[in-house]
Motif scaffolding. Structure first.
Motif, mmCIF file in Angstrom:
data_model
loop_
_atom_site.group_PDB
_atom_site.id
_atom_site.type_symbol
_atom_site.label_atom_id
_atom_site.label_comp_id
_atom_site.label_asym_id
_atom_site.label_seq_id
_atom_site.Cartn_x
_atom_site.Cartn_y
_atom_site.Cartn_z
ATOM 1 N N PRO A 1 0.794 -1.218 -0.075
ATOM 2 C CA PRO A 1 -0.031 0.130 -0.094
ATOM 3 C C PRO A 1 0.966 1.359 -0.021
ATOM 4 O O PRO A 1 1.885 1.248 0.419
ATOM 5 N N ARG A 2 0.185 2.255 -0.584
ATOM 6 C CA ARG A 2 1.072 3.533 -0.589
ATOM 7 C C ARG A 2 0.009 4.494 -0.259
ATOM 8 O O ARG A 2 -1.069 4.428 -0.582
ATOM 9 N N GLY A 3 0.435 5.654 0.446
ATOM 10 C CA GLY A 3 -0.658 6.838 1.031
ATOM 11 C C GLY A 3 -0.030 8.170 0.484
ATOM 12 O O GLY A 3 1.275 8.264 0.251
ATOM 13 N N PRO A 4 -0.833 9.028 0.773
ATOM 14 C CA PRO A 4 -0.305 10.599 0.805
ATOM 15 C C PRO A 4 0.938 10.618 1.688
ATOM 16 O O PRO A 4 1.033 9.874 2.891
ATOM 17 N N VAL A 5 1.939 11.523 1.360
ATOM 18 C CA VAL A 5 3.220 11.447 2.129
ATOM 19 C C VAL A 5 3.208 13.042 2.780
ATOM 20 O O VAL A 5 2.823 14.063 2.430
ATOM 21 N N ILE A 6 3.587 12.745 4.068
ATOM 22 C CA ILE A 6 3.551 14.057 5.044
ATOM 23 C C ILE A 6 5.265 13.964 5.125
ATOM 24 O O ILE A 6 5.926 12.898 5.880
ATOM 25 N N GLU A 7 6.252 14.863 4.739
ATOM 26 C CA GLU A 7 7.535 14.952 5.169
ATOM 27 C C GLU A 7 7.685 15.888 6.534
ATOM 28 O O GLU A 7 7.502 16.795 6.581
ATOM 29 N N VAL A 8 8.073 15.091 7.468
ATOM 30 C CA VAL A 8 8.434 15.623 8.700
ATOM 31 C C VAL A 8 9.930 15.742 8.931
ATOM 32 O O VAL A 8 10.685 15.003 8.422
ATOM 33 N N ARG A 9 10.382 16.735 9.734
ATOM 34 C CA ARG A 9 11.448 16.871 10.221
ATOM 35 C C ARG A 9 11.891 16.745 11.744
ATOM 36 O O ARG A 9 11.111 17.289 12.489
ATOM 37 N N SER A 10 12.970 16.022 11.814
ATOM 38 C CA SER A 10 13.141 15.598 13.399
ATOM 39 C C SER A 10 13.897 16.587 13.927
ATOM 40 O O SER A 10 14.107 17.788 13.404
ATOM 41 N N ALA A 11 14.121 16.463 15.081
ATOM 42 C CA ALA A 11 14.789 17.720 15.949
ATOM 43 C C ALA A 11 16.026 18.278 15.290
ATOM 44 O O ALA A 11 16.544 19.205 15.332
ATOM 45 N N ARG B 1 15.047 14.033 7.688
ATOM 46 C CA ARG B 1 13.817 14.091 6.900
ATOM 47 C C ARG B 1 13.256 12.668 7.400
ATOM 48 O O ARG B 1 13.934 11.846 7.042
ATOM 49 N N ILE B 2 11.996 12.672 7.898
ATOM 50 C CA ILE B 2 11.418 11.332 8.202
ATOM 51 C C ILE B 2 10.133 11.117 7.281
ATOM 52 O O ILE B 2 8.987 11.825 7.402
ATOM 53 N N HIS B 3 10.462 10.225 6.373
ATOM 54 C CA HIS B 3 9.382 9.970 5.475
ATOM 55 C C HIS B 3 7.978 9.250 6.039
ATOM 56 O O HIS B 3 8.224 8.229 6.783
ATOM 57 N N ILE C 1 -0.766 5.702 10.361
ATOM 58 C CA ILE C 1 0.332 6.443 10.100
ATOM 59 C C ILE C 1 1.492 5.667 10.103
ATOM 60 O O ILE C 1 1.763 5.094 11.253
ATOM 61 N N ALA C 2 2.192 5.453 9.077
ATOM 62 C CA ALA C 2 3.534 4.896 9.434
ATOM 63 C C ALA C 2 4.639 5.451 8.541
ATOM 64 O O ALA C 2 4.584 6.243 7.706
ATOM 65 N N PHE C 3 5.761 5.284 9.059
ATOM 66 C CA PHE C 3 6.927 5.991 8.554
ATOM 67 C C PHE C 3 8.253 5.272 8.768
ATOM 68 O O PHE C 3 8.437 4.305 9.324
ATOM 69 N N ASP C 4 9.328 5.795 7.922
ATOM 70 C CA ASP C 4 10.679 5.249 7.824
ATOM 71 C C ASP C 4 11.495 5.757 8.881
ATOM 72 O O ASP C 4 11.541 6.842 9.115
ATOM 73 N N HIS C 5 12.093 5.105 9.595
ATOM 74 C CA HIS C 5 12.843 5.562 10.653
ATOM 75 C C HIS C 5 14.214 5.998 9.869
ATOM 76 O O HIS C 5 14.395 5.582 8.749
ATOM 77 N N ARG C 6 14.687 7.128 10.458
ATOM 78 C CA ARG C 6 16.009 7.610 9.811
ATOM 79 C C ARG C 6 16.887 6.604 9.381
ATOM 80 O O ARG C 6 17.460 5.877 9.881
ATOM 81 N N GLY C 7 17.511 6.952 8.338
ATOM 82 C CA GLY C 7 18.501 5.906 7.559
ATOM 83 C C GLY C 7 17.849 4.741 6.818
ATOM 84 O O GLY C 7 18.518 4.241 6.275
ATOM 85 N N HIS C 8 16.432 4.598 7.009
ATOM 86 C CA HIS C 8 15.598 3.296 6.415
ATOM 87 C C HIS C 8 14.796 4.183 5.298
ATOM 88 O O HIS C 8 14.425 5.098 5.390
ATOM 89 N N GLY C 9 14.648 3.105 4.532
ATOM 90 C CA GLY C 9 13.374 3.363 3.380
ATOM 91 C C GLY C 9 13.715 4.703 2.644
ATOM 92 O O GLY C 9 14.854 4.834 2.270
#
Length: 333
Positions: free
Chosen positions: A38-48, A52-54, A93-101
């Protein structure tokens, strides 16, 4: 700040499988599903620290939020079964951890569990709306990320979390609790393991690593895991960047239960472990459950370390029960 965009669905390329191996699996419906998750709309989040957290969002806009945090050397696709089923009724809501995906690689020194807690907090701040509280589920390293988040942001636990699921994960202190043979002193074994994990974790590994099934399958999945699940797990591990794998393996070898305080998880929490998990044995789940202030119990799954892929229906049911605010969760396998 966050931005939102939509990613078109496309069939993934299997870098760890030859064309002949893919041809043999082509008629397998499960392989087809895991090839085009599955693919969904993307929210680009920035950590502290600016990483960038996909993040992707699935399901109805007004659905109850469920946040999924994957393990080491995995990605959003690890949760494919849960996303497909739960997004029918809930906002997943699912996200790729930093350095992953498809998430960014962090700056030097950024591969730490404390930073994973920062990442989770950033995702929650950008996706959980005022007045909402989410079900937060973490598998393996993703469960450690939840523990780290709760310790770093205790005031946010009650703000963002309605309930938590910790799946195939650990509180730390792995070596003294692993069923290892021999009479090697604990301090010597600890040192040897740290050096080995640091060295091996930092070595480049080709996606078509020789003997990859023999090397990876025994510690990642149970004997009954399907060919498609085995292929998906190998694919995620073998395509994880070297720096990511090495950075978090070093952190895992040095993780101590004193690094995080389970007492900070003040919301109802269910623990899920697998009876044949060789990577993080069931005893790790039992240790977590015994230290929780608001435990909903300990659930035992059949199979190995990758419960959400090996026992997808059971894990999905646990999360659905949490999100549906059911008073009790069945703890039978």
């Amino acid at each position: 700040m966050c931005t939102r965009r939509r990613v078109a669905s496309d069939t993934r390329t299997w870098r760890s499988l030859s064309h002949r191996q893919q041809a043999r699996l082509r008629a397998d419906e499960e392989f087809a599903f895991l090839s085009d998750p599955p693919r969904g709309p993307v929210i680009e989040v920035r950590s502290a620290d600016g990483t960038r957290i996909h993040t992707e969002v699935f399901g109805p806009e007004d659905g109850h939020p469920i946040v999924l945090s994957h393990g080491i050397c995995c990605a959003i696709r690890f949760w494919s079964y849960q996303i497909a089923e739960l997004s029918r009724d809930f906002r997943v809501i699912a996200f790729d951890h930093r350095g992953h995906g498809r998430s960014g690689r962090p700056p030097a020194g950024g591969y730490t569990f404390e930073r994973l807690g920062d990442d989770l907090d950033a995702v929650l701040r950008h996706t959980v709306r005022p007045g909402e509280r989410a079900i937060i589920a973490g598998h393996s390293m993703g469960g450690i990320a939840i523990q780290s988040w709760a310790s770093s942001f205790p005031d946010n636990v009650g703000r963002y979390a309605e309930a938590v699921a910790l799946i195939n994960t650990t509180p730390g202190d792995l070596l003294p609790h692993l069923p290892l043979p021999g009479s090697v002193p604990a301090q010597v074994l600890d040192r040897i393991t740290r050096v080995a994990m640091s060295a091996l974790g930092g070595l480049p590994v080709p996606p078509r690593l020789p003997l990859r099934a023999q090397l990876l399958d025994p510690v990642t999945v149970g004997r009954q895991a399907s060919p498609a699940v085995r292929a998906a797990v190998r694919e995620m591990i073998l395509t994880t960047p070297t720096a990511t794998r090495g950075g978090f393996l070093r952190g895992l070898s040095g993780l101590r239960s004193s690094d995080h305080d389970l007492a900070d998880l003040m919301v109802p929490t269910v623990v899920v472990g697998s009876e044949s998990d060789r990577l993080l044995p069931f005893a790790q789940s039992r240790r977590i459950e015994s230290g929780l202030p608001a435990s909903l119990g300990l659930i035992t799954l059949a199979g190995g370390h990758c419960g959400p892929l090996e026992q997808p229906g059971r894990v999905t049911d646990v999360l659905r029960d949490l999100a549906s605010s059911k008073a009790r969760i069945s703890t039978t396998a």
